[in-house]
Design an enzyme around this catalytic site. Structure first.
Site, PDB file in Angstrom:
ATOM      1  N   SER A   1       1.148  -1.439  -0.157  1.00 43.50           N
ATOM      2  CA  SER A   1      -0.131   0.105   0.344  1.00 43.50           C
ATOM      3  C   SER A   1       1.154   1.227   0.443  1.00 43.50           C
ATOM      4  O   SER A   1       1.903   1.391  -1.365  1.00 43.50           O
ATOM      5  CB  SER A   1      -0.521   0.046   1.161  1.00 43.50           C
ATOM      6  OG  SER A   1      -1.772   1.323   1.326  1.00 43.50           O
TER       7      SER A   1
ATOM      8  N   HIS B   1      -2.485  -1.203  -4.705  1.00 45.77           N
ATOM      9  CA  HIS B   1      -3.927  -1.483  -4.661  1.00 45.77           C
ATOM     10  C   HIS B   1      -4.416   0.044  -4.780  1.00 45.77           C
ATOM     11  O   HIS B   1      -3.859   0.734  -4.270  1.00 45.77           O
ATOM     12  CB  HIS B   1      -4.250  -1.898  -4.210  1.00 45.77           C
ATOM     13  CG  HIS B   1      -4.741  -1.818  -2.149  1.00 45.77           C
ATOM     14  ND1 HIS B   1      -5.389  -0.488  -1.787  1.00 45.77           N
ATOM     15  CD2 HIS B   1      -3.496  -2.267  -1.400  1.00 45.77           C
ATOM     16  CE1 HIS B   1      -4.932  -0.609  -0.836  1.00 45.77           C
ATOM     17  NE2 HIS B   1      -3.862  -1.371   0.549  1.00 45.77           N
TER      18      HIS B   1
END
Length: 246
Positions: free
Chosen positions: A134, A157
Site C-alpha cells: 500500500s 491497490h
C-alpha cells in the site's frame, strides 16, 4: 621507594582511565539499544570505510494523526520526520538505509515520509524485507536505489478509506486526487509507467476480497518498481559505493 610509588600511581591512573573508557562504551551501547527499541533507528559506524550510515525502519502500520491501539506495531511519522531533518542537517551522517516491512497505513503520513526521504541530499537505499504494501510502495521507491529480498512482497491497490463516506461527486473527486498523488510520486521515482501501475491497481483476479496485485521479489523488479533483488549485504555495499562516489 620513590620510583615504586610513581609506578604505582601511573598504574592506578591507567586503571581509572580504562574503567572510564569501559563505562563510556557501556553507556553508549545502552543508549544505542534504547534508541533501537523506542524508534527502530541506529547509526551504523563500525565498518572499515569509516562511513556513518543511519538506519531507519518502517515497521508495521504507518501511523497518522490518530494513535493506533497499543497492541499494534507502528511507525510514528512524528518520530521519522524530525529524524530525517536532523540527518539532512548533520555532517556526521554519510548515508541512509531504510528497512521496510510494513502493511501500509495512513496515506498523508506515508507520503510525507516518502517526500522527506526523496528530498535528502545524502545517498539513500531502501530494502524491502517481509513486505512493503500500500503506502509502503511510495516509501520504498523514494530512495536513490531500492532492493527487495527474493521473498519480499509488494501489494499494489487503490486508495481505501475507513468510516462513513458521503456518496457525492466531491468525495469521488477527492479519492481520485489522492490516488493521482500516489501514482504520480511512485512513477516519478521508479521505472514503471502510470498506465501500468493503474493496471496493477485495478487487477481483479489476484486478491480474493479486493482489487490489486501482489508482486513477489523479482516481479517487483521486472515491473520497474524496485531496482534490484538483494539483501542487507547488497544494500549496504551499494550504499557504501554511493557514499564513496558522493
Amino acid at each position: 621507594m620513590g620510583n615504586q610509588k610513581t609506578k604505582s600511581t601511573k598504574n592506578g591512573e591507567a586503571g581509572e582511565t580504562k574503567e572510564k573508557d569501559t563505562g563510556k562504551k557501556a553507556d553508549a551501547e545502552k543508549q544505542r539499544d534504547e534508541r533501537i527499541e523506542k524508534t527502530g533507528q541506529v547509526t551504523l559506524d563500525k565498518n572499515d570505510r569509516k562511513h556513518k550510515i543511519h538506519l531507519i525502519t518502517i515497521i508495521g502500520e504507518v501511523e497518522g494523526h490518530d494513535n493506533l491501539n497499543g497492541t499494534s506495531k507502528t511507525t510514528k511519522y512524528e518520530h521519522v520526520l524530525p529524524e530525517l531533518a536532523a540527518i539532512e542537517d548533520s555532517s556526521d551522517v554519510d548515508g541512509v538505509l531504510i528497512l521496510l516491512n510494513t502493511m501500509g497505513g495512513d496515506v498523508e503520513a506515508g507520503l510525507a515520509i516518502a517526500e522527506m526521504i526523496a528530498s535528502l541530499s545524502k545517498p539513500t537505499v531502501s530494502l524491502v524485507l517481509g513486505g512493503s504494501h500500500s503506502i509502503g510502495v511510495p516509501i520504498a521507491t523514494s530512495t536513490d536505489y531500492s532492493y527487495i529480498v527474493p521473498t519480499g512482497t509488494m501489494v499494489i491497490h487503490p486508495v481505501r478509506m475507513n468510516g462513513m463516506v458521503i456518496g457525492v461527486p466531491q468525495t469521488f473527486d477527492y479519492f481520485k486526487q489522492i490516488q493521482n498523488r500516489i501514482t504520480g510520486f511512485v512513477c516519478s521515482h521508479c521505472g514503471i509507467s502510470k498506465s501500468r501501475l493503474e493496471e496493477l491497481m485495478m487487477e481483479t483476479g489476484v486478491l480474493t476480497k479486493d482489487v490489486g496485485t501482489i508482486l513477489v521479489g523479482q516481479e517487483a523488479v521486472n515491473e520497474g518498481i524496485i531496482n534490484d533483488v538483494g539483501g542487507i549485504r547488497e544494500a549496504l555495499e551499494h550504499l557504501h559505493e554511493m557514499i564513496g562516489d558522493n
